[in-house]
Write a protein that holds these residues in place. Structure first.
Motif, PDB file in Angstrom:
ATOM      1  N   LEU A  83      38.271  39.842  45.496  1.00 23.71           N
ATOM      2  CA  LEU A  83      38.359  41.058  44.680  1.00 23.71           C
ATOM      3  C   LEU A  83      37.525  42.159  45.316  1.00 23.71           C
ATOM      4  CD1 LEU A  83      38.130  39.626  41.038  1.00 23.71           C
ATOM      5  CD2 LEU A  83      40.167  40.224  42.375  1.00 23.71           C
ATOM      6  N   MET A  85      37.596  46.708  45.715  1.00 22.23           N
ATOM      7  CA  MET A  85      38.291  47.962  45.372  1.00 22.23           C
ATOM      8  C   MET A  85      39.145  48.484  46.525  1.00 22.23           C
ATOM      9  SD  MET A  85      35.149  50.645  45.372  1.00 22.23           S
ATOM     10  CE  MET A  85      34.136  50.953  46.808  1.00 22.23           C
ATOM     11  N   TYR A  86      38.925  47.961  47.742  1.00 28.08           N
ATOM     12  CA  TYR A  86      39.676  48.436  48.905  1.00 28.08           C
ATOM     13  C   TYR A  86      40.997  47.689  49.103  1.00 28.08           C
ATOM     14  CZ  TYR A  86      35.039  50.254  49.970  1.00 28.08           C
ATOM     15  OH  TYR A  86      33.832  50.888  49.903  1.00 28.08           O
ATOM     16  N   VAL A 106      36.946  35.368  44.913  1.00 29.05           N
ATOM     17  CA  VAL A 106      35.675  35.746  45.534  1.00 29.05           C
ATOM     18  C   VAL A 106      35.241  37.098  44.987  1.00 29.05           C
ATOM     19  CG1 VAL A 106      34.480  36.146  47.721  1.00 29.05           C
ATOM     20  CG2 VAL A 106      36.414  34.543  47.626  1.00 29.05           C
ATOM     21  N   VAL A 107      34.000  37.158  44.488  1.00 29.46           N
ATOM     22  CA  VAL A 107      33.439  38.449  44.081  1.00 29.46           C
ATOM     23  C   VAL A 107      32.118  38.657  44.799  1.00 29.46           C
ATOM     24  CG1 VAL A 107      34.554  38.518  41.810  1.00 29.46           C
ATOM     25  CG2 VAL A 107      32.273  37.517  42.023  1.00 29.46           C
ATOM     26  N   ALA A 109      28.448  41.186  45.591  1.00 26.29           N
ATOM     27  CA  ALA A 109      27.411  41.981  44.920  1.00 26.29           C
ATOM     28  C   ALA A 109      27.466  43.345  45.604  1.00 26.29           C
ATOM     29  CB  ALA A 109      26.059  41.299  45.029  1.00 26.29           C
ATOM     30  N   GLU A 110      26.357  43.798  46.185  1.00 20.45           N
ATOM     31  CA  GLU A 110      26.428  45.131  46.782  1.00 20.45           C
ATOM     32  C   GLU A 110      27.301  45.154  48.036  1.00 20.45           C
ATOM     33  OE1 GLU A 110      23.119  47.803  46.182  1.00 20.45           O
ATOM     34  OE2 GLU A 110      23.021  47.895  48.373  1.00 20.45           O
ATOM     35  N   VAL A 112      29.585  42.602  50.941  1.00 22.53           N
ATOM     36  CA  VAL A 112      30.106  41.275  51.267  1.00 22.53           C
ATOM     37  C   VAL A 112      30.197  41.164  52.783  1.00 22.53           C
ATOM     38  CG1 VAL A 112      31.394  40.931  49.125  1.00 22.53           C
ATOM     39  CG2 VAL A 112      32.521  42.047  51.053  1.00 22.53           C
ATOM     40  N   ALA A 125      42.516  44.691  44.624  1.00 23.82           N
ATOM     41  CA  ALA A 125      41.780  45.684  43.842  1.00 23.82           C
ATOM     42  C   ALA A 125      42.232  45.629  42.385  1.00 23.82           C
ATOM     43  CB  ALA A 125      42.040  47.082  44.392  1.00 23.82           C
ATOM     44  N   VAL A 126      41.271  45.644  41.494  1.00 25.76           N
ATOM     45  CA  VAL A 126      41.583  45.763  40.072  1.00 25.76           C
ATOM     46  C   VAL A 126      41.445  47.254  39.766  1.00 25.76           C
ATOM     47  CG1 VAL A 126      40.950  44.994  37.750  1.00 25.76           C
ATOM     48  CG2 VAL A 126      40.755  43.415  39.686  1.00 25.76           C
ATOM     49  N   GLY A 127      42.456  47.985  40.225  1.00 22.69           N
ATOM     50  CA  GLY A 127      42.379  49.447  40.229  1.00 22.69           C
ATOM     51  C   GLY A 127      41.598  49.887  41.463  1.00 22.69           C
ATOM     52  N   HIS A 131      34.021  49.680  40.375  1.00 22.98           N
ATOM     53  CA  HIS A 131      33.414  49.347  39.082  1.00 22.98           C
ATOM     54  C   HIS A 131      32.549  48.113  39.224  1.00 22.98           C
ATOM     55  CE1 HIS A 131      36.958  46.726  38.097  1.00 22.98           C
ATOM     56  NE2 HIS A 131      37.672  47.722  38.593  1.00 22.98           N
ATOM     57  N   SER A 132      32.912  46.984  38.655  1.00 27.17           N
ATOM     58  CA  SER A 132      31.944  45.887  38.629  1.00 27.17           C
ATOM     59  C   SER A 132      32.617  44.542  38.868  1.00 27.17           C
ATOM     60  CB  SER A 132      31.225  45.891  37.279  1.00 27.17           C
ATOM     61  OG  SER A 132      31.505  44.738  36.541  1.00 27.17           O
ATOM     62  N   GLU A 133      31.833  43.597  39.381  1.00 23.55           N
ATOM     63  CA  GLU A 133      32.366  42.260  39.627  1.00 23.55           C
ATOM     64  C   GLU A 133      32.690  41.529  38.320  1.00 23.55           C
ATOM     65  OE1 GLU A 133      29.534  43.689  40.517  1.00 23.55           O
ATOM     66  OE2 GLU A 133      28.099  42.221  41.249  1.00 23.55           O
ATOM     67  N   SER A 136      35.956  43.242  37.035  1.00 20.61           N
ATOM     68  CA  SER A 136      37.131  42.944  37.861  1.00 20.61           C
ATOM     69  C   SER A 136      37.544  41.481  37.687  1.00 20.61           C
ATOM     70  CB  SER A 136      36.899  43.302  39.338  1.00 20.61           C
ATOM     71  OG  SER A 136      35.802  42.614  39.849  1.00 20.61           O
TER      72      SER A 136
END
Ligand SMILES: C[S@@+](CC[C@H](N)C(=O)[O-])C[C@H]1O[C@@H](n2cnc3c(N)ncnc32)[C@H](O)[C@@H]1O
Length: 176
Positions: A83, A85-86, A106-107, A109-110, A112, A125-127, A131-133, A136
């Motif tokens: 997951l 955003m890209y 896979v999620v 933090a700041e 990966v 991407a969840v949109g 936003h946040s792990e 998402s």
């Protein structure tokens, strides 16, 4: 469907609360376990303590090498969804992903490790906004279940010592 979450980039000094919530969200929304690519007994113990008290067989454990976990998962026929955003936006790949039987989600933090983009079967991407792990993961799992016609909100958690009796007002918890 077997779903396991892999949490990357956890920093024990900063991410304990968020990583604990990643694990609890995974458990509540139908995953079977969480792998933590970091050594943090506190987080692992608090997630496993929730399972001990509230039931089910969710597991949380630390792993030494996330690459080895991913490789083993894929060698045994599982798929890996990273997951980010890209990635490709979820609505476009959901049908494809929901046709698989074992998914590692896979999620990060700041940051990966860049390799995860290459080894993942899907970067999703969840949109396409940051936003946040936790968010998402929750939206991803909910949509995945909905597409397969399952509902993690009605799953039974066997065992444990505490059960909530849903109520219109107030808090009812039964000790069993
Ligand atoms: C604080 S964000 C870091 C944002 C990061 N630059 C990225 O690649 O998404 C931490 C984690 O939240 C998840 N995340 C944040 N926004 C997301 C989005 N729009 N879609 C999917 N995952 C997201 C990713 O797993 C990411 O590793």
């Amino acid at each position: 469907m077997n779903i396991v979450v892999l949490r990357l980039g956890h920093r024990p000094e900063r991410d304990q609360r968020v990583t604990t919530h990643v694990g609890l969200t995974a458990r509540a929304l139908g995953a079977s376990g969480m792998l933590l690519a970091s050594d943090d007994r506190g987080v692992i113990n608090s997630i496993n303590e929730v399972t001990r008290r509230w039931g089910g067989d969710f597991f949380a454990r630390s792993v030494d090498s996330w690459k080895q976990e991913v490789r083993q998962w894929q060698e045994s026929g599982g798929n890996v969804v990273h997951l980010t955003m890209y990635g490709q936006n979820l609505p476009g790949v959901l049908d494809e992903i929901s046709g698989t039987e074992s998914v590692m989600v896979v999620v990060g933090a700041e940051k990966v490790p860049p390799d995860i983009y290459q080894v993942a079967d899907w970067n999703v991407a969840v949109g396409s906004q940051p936003h946040s792990e936790i968010a998402s993961l929750a939206v991803f799992l909910d949509r995945l279940h909905a597409t397969r016609g399952t509902d993690p909100l009605t799953q039974a958690f066997q065992g444990g010592t505490l059960k909530i009796i849903p109520s219109v007002r107030g808090k009812i918890v039964k000790e069993v």
